[in-house]
Write a protein that holds these residues in place. Sequence first.
Motif, mmCIF file in Angstrom:
data_model
loop_
_atom_site.group_PDB
_atom_site.id
_atom_site.type_symbol
_atom_site.label_atom_id
_atom_site.label_comp_id
_atom_site.label_asym_id
_atom_site.label_seq_id
_atom_site.Cartn_x
_atom_site.Cartn_y
_atom_site.Cartn_z
ATOM 1 N N ILE A 1 -10.394 -8.614 -5.052
ATOM 2 C CA ILE A 1 -10.967 -7.359 -4.521
ATOM 3 C C ILE A 1 -12.301 -7.649 -3.844
ATOM 4 O O ILE A 1 -12.590 -7.146 -2.745
ATOM 5 N N ARG A 2 -13.142 -8.456 -4.467
ATOM 6 C CA ARG A 2 -14.433 -8.802 -3.877
ATOM 7 C C ARG A 2 -14.256 -9.494 -2.533
ATOM 8 O O ARG A 2 -14.927 -9.167 -1.549
ATOM 9 N N ASP A 3 -13.303 -10.425 -2.479
ATOM 10 C CA ASP A 3 -13.069 -11.151 -1.234
ATOM 11 C C ASP A 3 -12.543 -10.227 -0.143
ATOM 12 O O ASP A 3 -12.925 -10.344 1.032
ATOM 13 N N LEU A 4 -11.676 -9.291 -0.501
ATOM 14 C CA LEU A 4 -11.162 -8.340 0.490
ATOM 15 C C LEU A 4 -12.259 -7.422 1.005
ATOM 16 O O LEU A 4 -12.336 -7.125 2.201
ATOM 17 N N ALA B 1 -15.442 -8.139 1.114
ATOM 18 C CA ALA B 1 -16.362 -8.938 1.921
ATOM 19 C C ALA B 1 -15.773 -9.228 3.295
ATOM 20 O O ALA B 1 -16.514 -9.388 4.272
ATOM 21 N N ALA B 2 -14.464 -9.258 3.423
ATOM 22 C CA ALA B 2 -13.816 -9.559 4.693
ATOM 23 C C ALA B 2 -13.734 -8.352 5.617
ATOM 24 O O ALA B 2 -13.442 -8.500 6.798
ATOM 25 N N GLN B 3 -14.011 -7.154 5.122
ATOM 26 C CA GLN B 3 -13.947 -5.950 5.957
ATOM 27 C C GLN B 3 -15.099 -5.954 6.965
ATOM 28 O O GLN B 3 -16.198 -6.418 6.669
ATOM 29 N N PRO B 4 -14.863 -5.372 8.188
ATOM 30 C CA PRO B 4 -15.951 -5.307 9.175
ATOM 31 C C PRO B 4 -17.077 -4.413 8.672
ATOM 32 O O PRO B 4 -16.848 -3.368 8.080
ATOM 33 N N GLY B 5 -18.272 -4.878 8.871
ATOM 34 C CA GLY B 5 -19.435 -4.093 8.474
ATOM 35 C C GLY B 5 -19.755 -4.255 6.995
ATOM 36 O O GLY B 5 -20.622 -3.572 6.461
ATOM 37 N N ALA B 6 -19.091 -5.149 6.337
ATOM 38 C CA ALA B 6 -19.351 -5.309 4.912
ATOM 39 C C ALA B 6 -20.650 -6.048 4.671
ATOM 40 O O ALA B 6 -21.247 -5.932 3.632
ATOM 41 N N GLY B 7 -21.147 -6.777 5.702
ATOM 42 C CA GLY B 7 -22.367 -7.541 5.544
ATOM 43 C C GLY B 7 -23.613 -6.693 5.674
ATOM 44 O O GLY B 7 -24.693 -7.083 5.294
ATOM 45 N N THR B 8 -23.502 -5.486 6.264
ATOM 46 C CA THR B 8 -24.672 -4.627 6.435
ATOM 47 C C THR B 8 -24.858 -3.794 5.196
ATOM 48 O O THR B 8 -23.914 -3.247 4.640
#
Length: 149
Positions: A129-132, A134-141
Amino acid sequence: MIKGFKEFILRGNVIDLAVAVVIGAAFTGIVNVLVTAFINPLIGLVFQTGDLETAFVVNVPTLLGGVSVFSFGAVIAAVINFLAVATVVYFVFVMPMNHWKKRQEARAGAATGAAADPVPTEQELLVQIRDLLAAQPGAGTSRTTPPTP
């Protein structure tokens, strides 16, 4: 009382044990004859006696003038007899039965689909779940202010 006894007798382990005892007793007779008629005389040839039972006999005089007889060959013959019985029982009954049980378990597992992927643990699911996420767009903001309506 009779019902409890019936359940005890019909339990699989009791019947397996009874069959094992009967078969073991029958094979013990066969192996005893093999050891007595073939192996003991063969070993007796090496030690230049009639058979192993009469090899390594030690006569020790007693204090009262008698003789104590120690038959070490008889003990060795009993050990060889036991090992022969254990070997026959293992290779004729235990090993084929274990192989048969493994094949039955494999067939049962294939029929029920139990041989599929193992169920992941809770920790493995959380990592996925964490990896999914983190892979979503905009997850880094990161958002420091709440969104406006």
